[in-house]
Design an enzyme around this catalytic site. Structure first.
Site, PDB file in Angstrom:
ATOM      1  CG  HIS A 143      39.885  29.089  36.707  1.00 36.32           C
ATOM      2  ND1 HIS A 143      40.307  28.991  38.005  1.00 36.32           N
ATOM      3  CD2 HIS A 143      39.535  30.383  36.510  1.00 36.32           C
ATOM      4  CE1 HIS A 143      40.218  30.187  38.577  1.00 36.32           C
ATOM      5  NE2 HIS A 143      39.761  31.053  37.694  1.00 36.32           N
ATOM      6  CG  ASP A 177      35.067  24.533  36.219  1.00 39.46           C
ATOM      7  OD1 ASP A 177      34.013  25.187  36.387  1.00 39.46           O
ATOM      8  OD2 ASP A 177      36.195  25.050  36.235  1.00 39.46           O
ATOM      9  CD  GLN A 203      33.531  31.619  33.073  1.00 38.98           C
ATOM     10  OE1 GLN A 203      32.581  32.259  32.621  1.00 38.98           O
ATOM     11  NE2 GLN A 203      34.353  32.118  33.981  1.00 38.98           N
ATOM     12  CE  LYS A 258      33.532  32.367  37.796  1.00 35.13           C
ATOM     13  NZ  LYS A 258      34.371  33.572  37.785  1.00 35.13           N
ATOM     14  CB  CYS A 292      42.897  31.857  37.251  1.00 36.00           C
ATOM     15  SG  CYS A 292      42.819  33.029  38.584  1.00 36.00           S
TER      16      CYS A 292
END
Lengths: 152, 407
Positions: free
Chosen positions: B123, B200, B203, B226, B364
């Site tokens: 991202h 990261d 997700q 999220k 993104c």
């Protein structure tokens, strides 16, 4: 030539008789497909509209204080919207384009959500057209496509 | 005893909404998930009963709010299996967490001629901060490419690692393709070369394992919104040795120990990195989201979400004219696709008219779209409250879109 308001009303009437969203989108897409093809040489990066989710090219010309434009998009829906703008504003006096107060994008039930989105580029295209219309007034002839001063 | 996942749907009031005269089918969960009653109540309760500024107040409400804020930190630490709550820094979200590391770690440890490795699957939030850092420092920005299946090429990565590499940053799951990246393998390789790794988890945290000690990552970043929690709050986990060695990112109140006009000393971890009045309701809501998520068994949750994903992928693949992107060995909760010759935007708009919410565009991740040579995709993304009926509504919606657009 009918006025912008007259053309707008007839388009609103055309959409009003359609019974459901599928028919309205069908008609919108048909309008887009009947849009005169854009000169491929005008599909430059400078003529790309920013702030759209899909690719939209938009080239405005000014002649005899009248605005005309060519446009294309890979989105059939946006092409339909562009076709509506083309019917409304292309060939109109620059002064009238500058002063146009369009309500069509708020009145068609089809895009009650579309019109509020910046992603479809209507707002960007309209501001380019109005900026070009201001520049177009009082000039003898200017036939170039929209340039950076009109901000495509 | 864990709850049945099939009961989850009733916990989310928003799922009873109708959109364009259709029941809402929410398949934009990779952008943000909806919030269960438990989270809404926890935040409402805070504002109604014990809202106060925290840490320095000497009254009852301040004490209660401080306790709740720090309890939430401890809960996050336990959730991630961090060694200590002081390794949990609250931020506004994943983006701020990554920027904190890019600025603070970057300032201290990255110099001209050094190298930073990220991936082509990131991202922008785990790409641009590193790219800009490299520009500021005169360092080299490198990216691990992905292959035709949408998987990272680790052979290239092995060759990239060298004595000038200072940090590796990658996501646990690609937000565009859903690829589950081999973070443990990347971390093992990087550590063998003495290089720290930032993961990261935006997700990944809500769907996969999030044991930071097992992963052995040096930094782990995620957003509350999220994973069923409120927007505007996120987390940075860091290994203590790094957080201690890093200078502050933002400065002001809360993060100081003593201040004179010539010398400032900093507060201890994690407060060194938390300048200003924090978003107290945020961690409280996030804590409730963790309680909610943990009321389900993680392996059952994964099996359920994976079953739904496979069902959706198979149904979609059966429709002529549908192109699905990537074919990774493991994919998590994301279905990236296009209809041949149709702009993703049109698909999104026409699905919306049928009450189906998906996301369209570049997500993104312009480097991914450039590599695939496409302007964008339609992305349907799943959460634990989605069910087979949602998948069927998507499939039915696609058929209708094709009918309208095929002329």
């Amino acid at each position: 030539m009918p006025t912008i308001t007259e053309i707008e009303q007839s388009l609103i009437d055309d959409f009003a008789v359609l019974e459901n969203w599928e028919e309205r989108y069908d008609y919108l897409i048909e309008l887009g497909q009947n849009l005169p093809p854009m000169d491929p040489e005008l599909k430059t990066d400078d003529n790309k509209v920013h702030g759209c989710q899909s690719s939209v090219w938009f080239a405005i010309a000014c002649k005899d204080e009248k605005i005309s434009f060519q446009a294309d998009s890979d989105s059939l829906i946006i092409k339909g919207i562009v076709a509506i703008l083309e019917k409304l504003l292309s060939g109109q006096a620059a002064k009238d384009v500058e002063n146009a107060d369009l309500t069509i994008f708020n009145t068609l039930g089809l895009w009650k959500h579309l019109s509020s989105q910046r992603s479809n580029g209507v707002t960007a295209m309209l501001s380019h057209l109005k900026a070009a219309a201001i520049l177009c007034q009082g000039k003898a002839a200017k036939t170039s496509s929209v340039d950076s001063e009109a901000g495509a | 005893m864990s709850r049945s996942i099939l009961s989850a749907r009733a916990d989310f009031p928003i799922l009873k909404e109708t959109v364009n005269d259709h029941p809402l089918v929410y398949l934009d969960n990779a952008a943000t998930t909806q919030k269960p009653e438990l989270v809404l109540q926890a935040m409402d309760d805070y504002y109604r009963h014990y809202n106060a500024n925290i840490h320095r107040g000497n009254h009852a409400l301040a004490a209660r709010a401080t306790q709740a804020h720090e309890d939430a930190r401890a809960k996050v630490a336990r959730f991630l299996n961090a060694e200590d709550p002081k390794q949990i820094v609250f931020t506004r979200g994943t983006t701020e967490s990554i920027n904190l590391v890019a600025y603070s770690f970057g300032d201290a440890f990255i110099h001209e001629g050094d190298e930073v490795i990220t991936t082509q699957l990131e991202h922008h939030s785990n790409y641009v901060p590193w790219e800009l850092l490299c520009q500021r420092k005169g360092a080299k920005f490198r990216e691990i490419p992905f292959d035709e299946n949408g998987e990272l090429n680790l052979e290239v990565f092995k060759n990239m690692l060298n004595e000038r590499t200072r940090i590796v940053a990658l996501n646990q799951v690609s937000n565009s393709l859903g690829t589950v990246n081999p973070v443990e393998e990347v971390i093992r390789l990087a550590h063998a070369a003495g290089v720290p790794v930032l993961v990261d988890g935006a997700q990944g945290v809500q769907h996969l394992g999030r044991d930071v000690q097992k992963m052995d990552c040096d930094f782990y970043a995620f957003s509350s919104h999220k994973m069923y929690g409120p927007m505007g709050i996120g987390v940075l986990y860091g290994k203590e040795k790094w957080l201690e060695a890093m200078p502050p990112f933002l400065s002001g109140g809360e993060m100081i120990d003593s201040v004179t006009s010539t010398k400032v000393t900093f507060n201890v971890l994690p407060f060194k990195f938390e300048a200003g009045t924090p978003y107290v309701a945020g961690p409280i809501g996030l804590g409730a989201a963790i309680d909610y998520l943990e009321s389900f068994d993680l392996s059952e949750l994964q099996a359920y979400e994976d079953g739904l994903l496979q069902y959706g992928l198979e149904q979609l693949a059966d429709i002529p004219g549908v192109v699905i992107y990537g074919n990774p060995k493991q994919r998590s909760c994301i279905i990236p696709f296009n209809l041949e010759g149709v702009s993703a935007y049109d698909v999104g708009i026409l699905l919306d008219t049928q009450g189906v919410a998906v996301r369209t565009g570049q997500h993104c991740t312009q480097p991914i779209m450039d590599a695939l040579k496409i302007p964008g995709t339609v992305r349907a993304s799943l959460a634990l409250y989605n069910n087979k009926e949602d998948m069927d509504a998507l499939i039915k919606g696609i058929h209708r879109v094709q009918k309208i657009l095929k002329r």
